[in-house]
Design a protein around this motif. Sequence first.
Motif, mmCIF file in Angstrom:
data_model
loop_
_atom_site.group_PDB
_atom_site.id
_atom_site.type_symbol
_atom_site.label_atom_id
_atom_site.label_comp_id
_atom_site.label_asym_id
_atom_site.label_seq_id
_atom_site.Cartn_x
_atom_site.Cartn_y
_atom_site.Cartn_z
ATOM 1 N N PRO A 238 68.172 -9.506 89.857
ATOM 2 C CA PRO A 238 67.723 -10.880 90.061
ATOM 3 C C PRO A 238 66.486 -11.188 89.223
ATOM 4 N N ASP A 239 66.445 -12.350 88.627
ATOM 5 C CA ASP A 239 65.321 -12.716 87.767
ATOM 6 C C ASP A 239 64.000 -12.752 88.520
ATOM 7 N N VAL A 240 64.057 -12.999 89.834
ATOM 8 C CA VAL A 240 62.819 -13.113 90.611
ATOM 9 C C VAL A 240 62.164 -11.760 90.862
ATOM 10 N N LEU A 241 62.876 -10.675 90.550
ATOM 11 C CA LEU A 241 62.339 -9.332 90.745
ATOM 12 C C LEU A 241 61.917 -8.737 89.415
ATOM 13 N N SER A 242 60.707 -8.177 89.347
ATOM 14 C CA SER A 242 60.308 -7.412 88.169
ATOM 15 C C SER A 242 61.077 -6.092 88.179
ATOM 16 N N PHE A 243 60.993 -5.358 87.076
ATOM 17 C CA PHE A 243 61.667 -4.059 87.040
ATOM 18 C C PHE A 243 61.113 -3.132 88.124
ATOM 19 N N SER A 244 59.811 -3.113 88.294
ATOM 20 C CA SER A 244 59.210 -2.237 89.303
ATOM 21 C C SER A 244 59.603 -2.666 90.706
ATOM 22 N N GLN A 245 59.623 -3.958 90.965
ATOM 23 C CA GLN A 245 60.032 -4.433 92.289
ATOM 24 C C GLN A 245 61.472 -4.045 92.590
#
Length: 320
Positions: free
Chosen positions: A110-117
Motif C-alpha cells: 500500500p502506498d500509505v505504508l513506507s518500506f519499514s512500516q
Amino acid sequence: MHALQFSSTGDLAALRHVELARPQPDDGEVLVEVRAAGLNPSDVKNVLGRFPYTTLPRVPGRDFAGVVVEGPAHLLGKAVWGTGKGLGFSRDGSHAQYICLPAEGVALKPDVLSFSQAAALGVPYTTAWDGLVRSQVGAGTRLLVIGANGAVGTAALGLAKALGAEVLAAVRNVQEQQRLLDSGIACLLLGSAEQLATQVEAVFPGGAEVIFDTTGFWLPAAVSALANFGRIAYIAAPLDGMVNLPALNLYRRGGTLVGVNTLLYTPTDCARMLEQFGTLFTQGLLTPPTAFKELPLSAGPEAYAAVNTPGSCEKIILLP
C-alpha cells in the motif's frame, strides 16, 4: 550481496554478516531487492535451533518489503511486501539485500505504508488476522485481547476495531493499561486467574464472545470468561507445552479452541492476507506503525541479541 547467515544452531554467535552471491529466480519466481526486513522473535528462535526442520546454511528472516527487480512483467519495478512459511527456514529469507520467492507470494505494498512500516507488519499482523478471521470476529463481536501490549496483541486490537468489534484489552502493567485507556481502548489490569471472569463480566455481560490469548498462560482462566459458544484463539503455550484446561467448563459453554500458527501458511497464502488487511490501511481504518527502530543489516547480530534479551519489546527493522 550482503546477508546474515548461520551454519549451525544453538548459539546466536553462529549468525554472521557475510557476502553471498545474488540469488537467481527460477521460472514463476520474483527477485526482490529488499528495502526493509522485520526482525521477529521467531527469527531469533530459528538461529537458536527451536525449529528442527530448518536446513543449513540459511539466511534467516520472514518479513520484508522491497522492489521487484526480476520476474513477471506486471510486477517489475513494483513495491511489494511479503512473509510466509519456508522463508528463513527451508529457503533463504529476508535478512539480505535480495530474496527470491514465488511471484504469487508477494503483495503490492500500500502506498500509505513506507518500506519499514510494511516490513514491521508481516508476522504480527498475519498472526492477528488469522486468529480474528478463524475466530469469526466481525462487527459487534465482544473481543478480549490478553497481552494487548505485545506485537500480536497490538495488531489484534487495531484489526478488530477496523472490523467493527467491541474491543477489551488486558495487560499486566499499570503504565500500559493507562496508555491504552488514554488511546480510547477499554483495558483491564490482569490480576489473579480467579478474577478474570468477574473483570470481563463487568465490561461484557455474559462474557466475551472471542478471547485472543497472545501469551499462552491464560487459557484455563479464559474459559470462565467466555460467553456460550465462544471461541478462544491462542498463539503460544508454556515451554513444556502442557496446560491444565478445564475441559468440562469449556464443553458446557460450547466453546472452541483455535490454535494460530502462521508458519502453516505459504508466502502465497500470506500475500492474500496482506492484500486483505492492507486495504484497511489504505482506507484509513488502520494507523501505520511508528514504534520501531531501524538498523543497518550489518548490525544484525547485535540486533538478534537485543531481541533475545528478556523483557525486550522494541520492534527492529533491518535495512539492507
